[in-house]
Design a protein around this motif. Structure first.
Motif, short mmCIF file in Angstrom:
data_model
loop_
_atom_site.label_atom_id
_atom_site.label_comp_id
_atom_site.label_asym_id
_atom_site.label_seq_id
_atom_site.Cartn_x
_atom_site.Cartn_y
_atom_site.Cartn_z
N ARG A 140 0.69 -1.27 0.23
CA ARG A 140 -0.28 0.00 0.06
C ARG A 140 0.99 1.35 0.08
O ARG A 140 0.50 2.32 -0.67
CB ARG A 140 -0.92 -0.09 1.20
N ALA A 141 2.14 1.17 0.51
CA ALA A 141 3.07 2.28 0.74
C ALA A 141 3.54 2.64 -0.57
O ALA A 141 3.98 3.85 -1.00
CB ALA A 141 4.20 2.03 1.92
N LEU A 142 3.56 1.66 -1.74
CA LEU A 142 4.00 1.85 -2.79
C LEU A 142 3.13 2.15 -4.00
O LEU A 142 3.77 2.75 -5.33
CB LEU A 142 4.81 0.51 -3.32
N PHE A 143 1.83 2.09 -3.96
CA PHE A 143 0.67 2.14 -4.91
C PHE A 143 -0.35 2.95 -4.24
O PHE A 143 -0.58 2.90 -3.54
CB PHE A 143 0.37 0.84 -5.76
N ASP A 144 -0.90 3.56 -5.59
CA ASP A 144 -1.99 4.62 -5.38
C ASP A 144 -3.44 3.66 -5.48
O ASP A 144 -3.12 2.54 -5.46
CB ASP A 144 -2.27 5.64 -6.47
N ASP A 145 -4.56 4.22 -5.27
CA ASP A 145 -5.73 3.37 -5.14
C ASP A 145 -5.91 2.69 -6.55
O ASP A 145 -6.27 1.17 -6.21
CB ASP A 145 -6.97 4.30 -4.80
N ARG A 146 -5.77 3.11 -7.49
CA ARG A 146 -5.99 2.35 -8.86
C ARG A 146 -5.22 1.26 -8.82
O ARG A 146 -5.44 0.04 -9.08
CB ARG A 146 -6.11 3.26 -9.97
N GLN A 147 -3.93 1.59 -8.64
CA GLN A 147 -2.90 0.57 -8.64
C GLN A 147 -2.92 -0.60 -7.82
O GLN A 147 -2.83 -1.86 -8.26
CB GLN A 147 -1.35 1.29 -8.67
N MET A 148 -3.49 -0.30 -6.75
CA MET A 148 -3.93 -1.40 -5.49
C MET A 148 -4.86 -2.36 -6.01
O MET A 148 -4.88 -3.33 -5.80
CB MET A 148 -3.89 -0.65 -4.33
N VAL A 149 -5.84 -1.61 -6.54
CA VAL A 149 -7.00 -2.47 -7.04
C VAL A 149 -6.57 -3.33 -8.33
O VAL A 149 -6.69 -4.43 -8.53
CB VAL A 149 -8.21 -1.47 -7.48
N GLU A 150 -5.60 -2.69 -9.46
CA GLU A 150 -5.44 -3.50 -10.47
C GLU A 150 -4.34 -4.59 -10.02
O GLU A 150 -4.42 -5.53 -10.58
CB GLU A 150 -4.66 -2.76 -11.66
N LEU A 151 -3.74 -4.26 -9.01
CA LEU A 151 -2.38 -5.06 -8.61
C LEU A 151 -3.26 -6.26 -8.01
O LEU A 151 -2.88 -7.26 -8.31
CB LEU A 151 -1.50 -4.73 -7.35
N THR A 152 -4.16 -6.23 -7.06
CA THR A 152 -5.21 -7.35 -6.39
C THR A 152 -5.82 -8.02 -7.33
O THR A 152 -5.93 -9.20 -7.44
CB THR A 152 -5.87 -6.56 -5.37
N GLY A 153 -6.46 -7.30 -8.42
CA GLY A 153 -7.33 -7.94 -9.52
C GLY A 153 -6.29 -8.74 -10.33
O GLY A 153 -6.68 -10.00 -10.68
N THR A 154 -5.13 -8.33 -10.46
CA THR A 154 -4.09 -9.21 -11.56
C THR A 154 -3.98 -10.24 -10.79
O THR A 154 -3.88 -11.68 -11.37
CB THR A 154 -3.03 -8.37 -11.77
N ILE A 155 -3.54 -10.31 -9.54
CA ILE A 155 -3.10 -11.63 -8.87
C ILE A 155 -4.41 -12.61 -8.59
O ILE A 155 -4.12 -13.87 -8.84
CB ILE A 155 -2.39 -11.12 -7.42
N ALA A 156 -5.38 -11.92 -8.30
CA ALA A 156 -6.44 -12.88 -8.22
C ALA A 156 -6.95 -13.32 -9.45
O ALA A 156 -7.34 -14.61 -9.62
CB ALA A 156 -7.74 -12.03 -7.48
N ALA A 157 -6.93 -12.68 -10.55
CA ALA A 157 -7.34 -13.22 -11.83
C ALA A 157 -6.32 -14.17 -12.41
O ALA A 157 -6.73 -15.34 -12.84
CB ALA A 157 -7.21 -12.03 -12.83
N TYR A 158 -5.15 -13.99 -12.04
CA TYR A 158 -4.29 -15.13 -12.57
C TYR A 158 -4.32 -16.45 -11.70
O TYR A 158 -3.91 -17.46 -12.38
CB TYR A 158 -2.87 -14.61 -13.02
N SER A 159 -4.48 -16.33 -10.38
CA SER A 159 -4.81 -17.49 -9.63
C SER A 159 -5.94 -18.17 -10.24
O SER A 159 -5.82 -19.61 -10.21
CB SER A 159 -5.20 -16.88 -8.26
N PHE A 160 -6.96 -17.35 -10.58
CA PHE A 160 -8.22 -18.09 -11.10
C PHE A 160 -7.39 -19.09 -12.56
O PHE A 160 -8.16 -20.01 -12.85
CB PHE A 160 -9.14 -16.83 -11.47
N VAL A 161 -7.04 -18.23 -13.46
CA VAL A 161 -6.48 -19.02 -14.61
C VAL A 161 -5.76 -20.07 -14.52
O VAL A 161 -5.91 -20.97 -14.99
CB VAL A 161 -5.64 -17.66 -15.39
N SER A 162 -4.73 -19.99 -13.38
CA SER A 162 -3.95 -21.25 -13.19
C SER A 162 -4.98 -22.26 -12.89
O SER A 162 -4.67 -23.39 -13.18
CB SER A 162 -2.87 -20.84 -12.14
N ARG A 163 -5.74 -22.16 -11.98
CA ARG A 163 -6.81 -23.28 -11.64
C ARG A 163 -7.55 -23.68 -12.66
O ARG A 163 -7.70 -24.96 -12.85
CB ARG A 163 -7.81 -22.61 -10.47
N PHE A 164 -7.98 -22.78 -13.67
CA PHE A 164 -8.65 -23.23 -14.76
C PHE A 164 -7.67 -24.18 -15.73
O PHE A 164 -8.03 -25.17 -15.84
CB PHE A 164 -9.06 -21.95 -15.54
#
Length: 174
Positions: A140-164
């Motif tokens: 959180r100290a490194l990224f703004d709100d938008r980047q935090m949402v996109e960071l979190t979304g990217t991790i979650a999305a690619y966790s989803f992809v790997s499971r698929f």
């Protein structure tokens, strides 16, 4: 070989428009993932929109995005994801040595403080789901709100992809 057959373009003329759209968004590519997803055209459409955004339109640094994706692939044993995104990671400036060190990144001195914070956050989301206050505060100290949402979304999305990928046994070379 994948557990479910891939869609063959010539056998599904009703999907021609959708396939052309996927190819246009993906530089002409119709990957094994896309060919699998086309078994459910509605899922394929939503998937392609979301991942086109994540890969090409976020405000989050592309180099970190690819580092995240390869780490998720390593954690989840998604060989197709690893193989596909290793090349993207190299193109974005991740070194081969860093990629090789991802399996045990905590013991490596190849990652700077930002990369270490992002990798810790990636592991927390991928492995534990719940993120500790300490790990969250570091990113959180490194990224703004938008980047935090996109960071979190990217991790979650690619966790989803790997499971698929792992569940359907989509492998490199398919």
């Amino acid at each position: 070989m994948a557990r479910i057959p891939y869609i063959k373009e010539d056998e599904h003329p009703e999907l021609a428009e959708m396939i052309a759209g996927i190819r246009a968004r993906r530089g002409g590519d119709l990957s094994p993932v896309a060919r699998m997803l086309l078994n459910s055209p509605q899922l394929a459409e939503g998937w392609m929109k979301m991942f086109t955004f994540i890969r090409y339109q976020t405000a989050f640094p592309a180099r970190l995005r690819e580092l995240i994706i390869v780490r998720v692939a390593v954690r989840n044993g998604a060989r197709y994801e690893y193989h596909a995104h290793r090349e993207h990671a190299l193109e974005e400036g991740v070194t081969p040595e860093q990629i090789d060190a991802l399996a045990d990144w905590r013991k490596s001195d190849l990652f700077d403080a930002t990369e270490r914070a992002v990798l810790a956050y990636t592991d927390a989301i991928t492995d534990d789901i719940k993120v500790s206050a300490e790990v969250f505060a570091a990113v959180r100290a490194l990224f703004d709100d938008r980047q935090m949402v996109e960071l979190t979304g990217t991790i979650a999305a690619y966790s989803f992809v790997s499971r698929f990928l792992v569940a359907l046994e989509i492998e490199p070379g398919d």
